[in-house]
Enzyme design. Structure first.
Site: not given
Ligand code: ADP
Length: 192
Positions: A14, A89, A128, A134, A146
């Protein structure tokens, strides 16, 4: 005005595709993961709160995420449109987003789901993790959690958009350029 939800499991690509989409269609990128990481880096209260959840691969509470996105939308109200990456999400977040956009006199044009199988996802995330720094990308237990959270809490969001005829599925495996060209084709057919 295009308002696009770029949807998919962790590691689906994404972030990579968002960068290309915002350039081509002149949109504002709202990545909740990036926003939380920025807060974390700056040591804000919001960052400290989010860190507890992110470290475990759990979701940050809806009201916290929604408030942050609202601020981002209202501070960019002359934007040409938004690409939402990693948000919504949960179905609660999706409904809140509809209300926020309605207040601005606009709506979601379409949702694009990047479809990638689980084996490939885990490989990509662990790879990654070697360069991104990260911590949630470096621990297989966090990665698995996740993906579990995605299936349980986030996948119902796909049904939410499907019921409105807004779901567009794209194969997220192959070259970055080919995937981008498939996404572009879909975006060009969306109402805006
Ligand atoms: P990825 O999609 O690779 O898991 P992101 O960078 O989108 O990584 O998100 C990393 C973390 O940030 C998630 O595991 C969560 O803890 C938090 N997070 C991100 N976006 C949201 C969201 N919309 N709602 C709740 N938690 C979120």
């Amino acid at each position: 005005m295009y308002n696009i939800v770029l949807f998919g499991p962790p590691g689906a690509g994404k972030g990579t595709q968002s960068e290309m989409i915002i350039d081509k269609f002149n949109l504002t990128h709202i990545s909740t993961g990036d926003l939380f990481r920025k807060h974390l880096g700056e040591g804000t209260e919001l960052g400290k709160l989010a860190q507890k959840y992110m470290d475990q691969g759990n979701l940050v509470p809806d009201e916290v995420v929604i408030k942050m996105v609202e601020l981002k939308i209202t501070s960019n109200n002359s934007s040409n449109g938004f690409i939402f990456d990693g948000f919504p999400r949960t179905v609660t977040q999706a409904k809140a987003l509809d209300q926020l956009l309605e207040k601005q006199g606009t709506e979601i044009s379409g949702m694009i789901l990047l479809d990638v199988d689980e084996f490939e996802l885990i490989n990509r995330i662990m790879l990654r993790g070697k360069s991104s720094g990260r911590s949630d990308d470096q621990d297989i237990n966090k990665v698995n959690n996740r993906i579990k959270v995605y299936k349980k809490e986030t996948l119902p969001v796909a049904t939410y958009y499907d019921e409105q005829g807004k779901l567009n599925k794209i194969v997220g495996v192959g070259s970055v350029d080919n995937i981008f060209s498939d996404i572009s084709e879909v975006i060009e057919t969306l109402p805006h």
